[in-house]
Design an enzyme around this catalytic site. Structure first.
Site, mmCIF file in Angstrom:
data_model
loop_
_atom_site.group_PDB
_atom_site.id
_atom_site.type_symbol
_atom_site.label_atom_id
_atom_site.label_comp_id
_atom_site.label_asym_id
_atom_site.label_seq_id
_atom_site.Cartn_x
_atom_site.Cartn_y
_atom_site.Cartn_z
ATOM 1 N N LYS A 1 -3.280 -13.177 4.501
ATOM 2 C CA LYS A 1 -3.345 -11.904 3.784
ATOM 3 C C LYS A 1 -3.615 -12.194 2.306
ATOM 4 C CE LYS A 1 -0.655 -7.663 4.288
ATOM 5 N NZ LYS A 1 0.723 -7.168 4.437
HETATM 6 C C1 E4P Z 1 0.902 -3.650 5.046
HETATM 7 O O1 E4P Z 1 0.443 -4.689 5.428
HETATM 8 C C2 E4P Z 1 2.002 -3.529 4.086
HETATM 9 O O2 E4P Z 1 2.945 -4.535 4.398
HETATM 10 C C3 E4P Z 1 2.747 -2.219 4.186
HETATM 11 O O3 E4P Z 1 2.155 -1.354 5.109
HETATM 12 C C4 E4P Z 1 3.110 -1.600 2.885
HETATM 13 O O4 E4P Z 1 3.833 -0.419 3.126
HETATM 14 P P1 E4P Z 1 4.673 0.336 1.995
HETATM 15 O O5 E4P Z 1 3.704 1.001 1.069
HETATM 16 O O6 E4P Z 1 5.512 1.326 2.740
HETATM 17 O O7 E4P Z 1 5.474 -0.717 1.293
#
Ligand code: E4P
Length: 214
Positions: free
Chosen positions: A83
């Protein structure tokens, strides 16, 4: 649409995976912090539960450092997806890793142009954050629709991974928008099963069945 669980809580991932319909997992540094556990251990345990892509995020800011970090993360498990942040350096790293056949997920995407850059760099997944756009007064799901449309127009293979999912309505909109993947917190996943008419219906069927047997 594939279902990913957005969590680093191994017990919660296990519970959701018992449904037999979880295709992968996404983590991020905040989720790892919340778990209070060592990153590598958590990823290994998740890999033993879910046989699908597991996103593990780099925390470096230069492409060279991100690529170095990626090499370490890739050693944890064959299902690890790197990522990368949606920055110029992140896209540079994405390009190089994609050319080496490494699977990547470009995260923190808030605009269709950013998704386009990630797709051109060969990202396997792009993660638009719907909930965080809602938080500042936009309709985050509009972005998912736009990206899906643009990728279809140009024939990009990059999968649209709807992220920052906060409620079942987000999941419904992601599916209608033809997102390839929707990653959701375990609590949102469990809410998807519930409808009061289902509960009411079961109660009535059981009552009528009791009457039949009297
Ligand atoms: C995605 O990969 C992220 O980890 C996640 O969806 C972020 O979500 P949030 O905005 O609720 O922290």
């Amino acid at each position: 649409m594939k279902f990913f669980i957005d969590s680093a809580e191994v017990a919660e991932i296990k519970k959701a995976a018992q449904s037999g319909i979880i295709d992968g997992v996404t983590t991020n540094p905040s989720l790892i912090k919340k778990s209070g556990r060592k990153f590598e251990e958590v990823v290994k345990e998740i890999a033993a539960i879910v046989d699908g892509p597991i996103s593990a995020e780099v925390v470096s800011l230069t492409a060279e450092e991100m690529i170095k970090e990626a090499q370490t993360l890739l050693k944890i498990h064959k299902n690890v997806i790197i990522k990368l942040p949606m920055t110029e350096e992140g896209i540079r790293a994405c390009s190089q890793l994609s050319q080496q056949g490494v699977k990547t997920n470009v995260t923190l995407v808030f605009h269709v142009n950013q998704a386009l850059l990630a797709a051109k760099a060969g990202a396997s997944f792009v993660s638009p954050f719907a909930g965080r756009l809602d938080d500042i007064g936009y309709d985050g799901m509009d972005l998912i629709e736009e990206i899906v449309g643009v990728f279809k127009t140009y024939g990009f293979k990059t999968q649209v991974l709807a992220a920052s999912i906060r409620n079942p309505e987000h999941v419904r909109r992601a599916a209608i928008a033809h997102a390839d993947v929707c990653t959701m917190p375990p609590e949102v996943f469990h809410k998807l099963f519930y409808h009061y008419l289902t509960d009411q219906g079961i109660e009535k069927f059981l009552k009528d069945w009791d009457d039949v047997r009297k």
